[in-house]
Design an enzyme around this catalytic site. Structure first.
Site, PDB file in Angstrom:
ATOM      1  CG  HIS A 194       0.235   6.207  -0.702  1.00  0.00           C
ATOM      2  ND1 HIS A 194      -0.766   6.966  -1.246  1.00  0.00           N
ATOM      3  CD2 HIS A 194      -0.346   5.506   0.313  1.00  0.00           C
ATOM      4  CE1 HIS A 194      -1.900   6.738  -0.584  1.00  0.00           C
ATOM      5  NE2 HIS A 194      -1.678   5.854   0.353  1.00  0.00           N
ATOM      6  CG  HIS A 208      -1.830   1.169   1.335  1.00  0.00           C
ATOM      7  ND1 HIS A 208      -3.134   1.139   0.926  1.00  0.00           N
ATOM      8  CD2 HIS A 208      -1.631   2.439   1.782  1.00  0.00           C
ATOM      9  CE1 HIS A 208      -3.693   2.320   1.110  1.00  0.00           C
ATOM     10  NE2 HIS A 208      -2.803   3.134   1.630  1.00  0.00           N
ATOM     11  CD  GLU A 209       1.472   3.606   3.665  1.00  0.00           C
ATOM     12  OE1 GLU A 209       1.618   4.657   3.017  1.00  0.00           O
ATOM     13  OE2 GLU A 209       0.447   3.381   4.348  1.00  0.00           O
ATOM     14  CD  GLU A 236      -5.791   5.271   0.294  1.00  0.00           C
ATOM     15  OE1 GLU A 236      -4.858   6.089   0.414  1.00  0.00           O
ATOM     16  OE2 GLU A 236      -5.922   4.295   1.038  1.00  0.00           O
TER      17      GLU A 236
END
Ligand code: ZN
Length: 503
Positions: free
Chosen positions: A270, A266-267, A296
């Site tokens: 980003h 997830h990170e 997101e």
């Protein structure tokens, strides 16, 4: 050279300086949440306040205003990068100028006291300790919305900070039918006879091996460790200090493999966005992602659409088995894939599966809208919260700690922020569908560990543009369609219908 070029250079110098102050602040925040010793908190607070004051002064100075006004009346090519830089700088300046210094100070003070009260209330599972602080925060947020300006809907003014161009009316129209469909899908999945063995993820997973695997997977998908690093934090985040310094954090749970694996992907999602912004935009008003929702979309795309997909694990599972031979060596790939996609409505947003995630977000969106409008008072929040959880997810929190006190956002004044999580989910599927059109062999590529074609598509259509386009326009350009919930709903039905064998 056009006559405005000298003014524009001055503007770049000034906005570059303002950018540097903001990035230095970001680095101090990163440090605060990773390595800073506890005792340094007061001093760090002072340093952050100083930097923020300096940035605010430069941003709202007469000189900046004059540069902006001059450039706004100059003949900049309307669709060019220069005009976009001026537009984004204007957005930031207007917001800063419109908020009276007194209000900024009160918001900062209230955030600090409300956050403190929230932490105490959560630890004691006693909402009454937080209610007065939330009321006071809401009063300030109403003032903020009125100062920024709106057309009758205060929530619009707050939302615009996180998702430029989005409106309450647009979100309400988008979310209501989506909610109904997701509730039905969740009920159908609950009635399925397929059982999933999630115990395999809850075995003993030593932290060191988790870290090596997380790093390997982040590097595989294209996260550049030469321009970034992975550390641990209680609440994982990604922080950009500049296009060549984009850091990510994760956390390790010895008895739950998903936390670190999917948190890291997830990170990394980003960070791939920030690492992929056109170098020419670094230190400029365009040197960051277009919106929180668009951001997101990138994190959820890598975490879920890629990271919880079977093709990805055809590549990654042998690596996970090598990292954890005793835990996963005899577990078939399909069983692992089912486990990481188990659907089980729960109380906690950050642990939610893909099918129920948006419902957690919608509860918050509906309630914060009612709180801001004054249709719901803080005292009535726990009851309204529990009612909606029962209605949408079929679960009722046993106490407020795992109910309306679970997220920090409202205590620090983040209102209008939650819906961007759901917007990101919707955009992620629209973008992946567009990628599939350009890359018909995408699944084979993912299964072979070839992530560069997908990353290349995202770099080309989304990342490199930074915030040159407003998110609505960027999505239209990248995916060929306006924002819609239909592709996301179809994705959920296809994927989970197959996994749970429902019609
Ligand atoms: Zn995120």
């Amino acid at each position: 050279m056009p006559e405005w070029s000298q003014k524009f250079q001055e503007f770049r110098r000034e906005t570059g300086l303002i950018n540097d102050l903001g990035r230095a602040t970001a680095l101090l925040f990163w440090d605060q949440d990773t390595y800073m010793p506890d005792g340094a908190a007061a001093g760090r607070g002072q340093q952050l306040a100083t930097l923020e004051t300096l940035r605010h002064e430069r941003l709202t100075s007469d000189a900046t205003e004059e540069l902006l006004t001059d450039l706004e009346s100059a003949q900049l090519p309307p669709d060019g990068v220069e005009a976009a830089m001026v537009r984004e700088a204007r957005r930031a300046v207007d917001r800063a100028v419109k908020l009276p210094g007194r209000l900024v100070e009160e918001l900062a003070k209230r955030s600090s006291s409300a956050r403190h009260a929230w932490a105490k209330a959560r630890a004691a599972a006693d909402f009454s300790l937080f209610a007065p602080e939330l009321d006071a925060m809401l009063a300030l947020k109403r003032e903020e919305a009125d100062a920024v300006g709106h057309h009758g809907q205060r929530y619009d003014a707050l939302l615009d900070e996180f998702e430029p161009g989005a409106t309450t009316a647009q979100l309400t129209a988008l979310f209501a039918p989506m909610r109904a469909e997701q509730v039905v899908l969740l009920e159908q999945l609950a009635a399925s006879e397929v059982t999933v063995n999630a115990e395999i993820l809850e075995r003993e997973y030593p932290e060191e091996a988790q870290k090596r695997l997380a790093e390997e997977l982040a590097a595989s998908v294209g996260y550049d460790f030469n321009r970034g690093r992975l550390d641990t934090a209680l609440h994982p985040f990604a922080e950009s200090i500049g296009v060549d310094d984009v850091r990510i954090t994760t956390r390790y749970d010895r008895n739950f493999l998903s936390t670190a694996l999917f948190g890291t992907l997830h990170e990394a999602g980003h960070a791939l966005y920030e690492q992929g912004i056109d170098r020419a935009f670094d230190r400029s008003p365009l040197g960051h992602g277009a919106s929180l929702g668009m951001h997101e979309s990138q994190s959820r795309l890598w975490e879920n659409l890629v990271g919880r997909g079977l093709p990805f694990w055809r590549y990654a599972y042998p690596r996970a088995q090598a990292a954890f031979p005793a835990q996963l060596g005899s577990v078939p790939l399909e069983e692992f894939h089912a486990a990481i996609n188990r659907v089980s409505p729960s109380l906690i947003r950050v642990e939610a599966d893909e099918v129920s995630y948006n419902l957690h977000v919608l509860v918050r969106f509906e309630l914060e809208l009612a709180l801001l409008d004054g249709d719901l008072s803080a005292n009535d929040l726990p009851g309204a919260w529990n009612e909606r959880y029962q209605q949408y997810l079929g679960v009722t929190p046993p106490d407020d700690a795992c109910g309306c006190l679970q997220d920090i956002h409202w205590s620090v004044g983040l209102i209008g922020y939650f819906p961007t999580y759901a917007l990101g989910n919707l955009m992620s599927v629209q973008l992946l569908n567009a990628a599939r059109e350009r890359l018909p062999d995408l699944d084979q590529q993912l299964a072979a560990g070839e992530f560069a074609p997908l990353l290349g598509f995202l770099r080309d259509t989304v990342h490199r543009h930074g915030s040159r386009y407003l998110p609505g326009e960027l999505l239209q350009r990248a995916s060929g369609a306006p924002l819609s919930a239909a592709p996301y709903l179809a994705y959920l039905r296809d994927k989970f219908g197959a996994l749970y064998r429902i019609e």
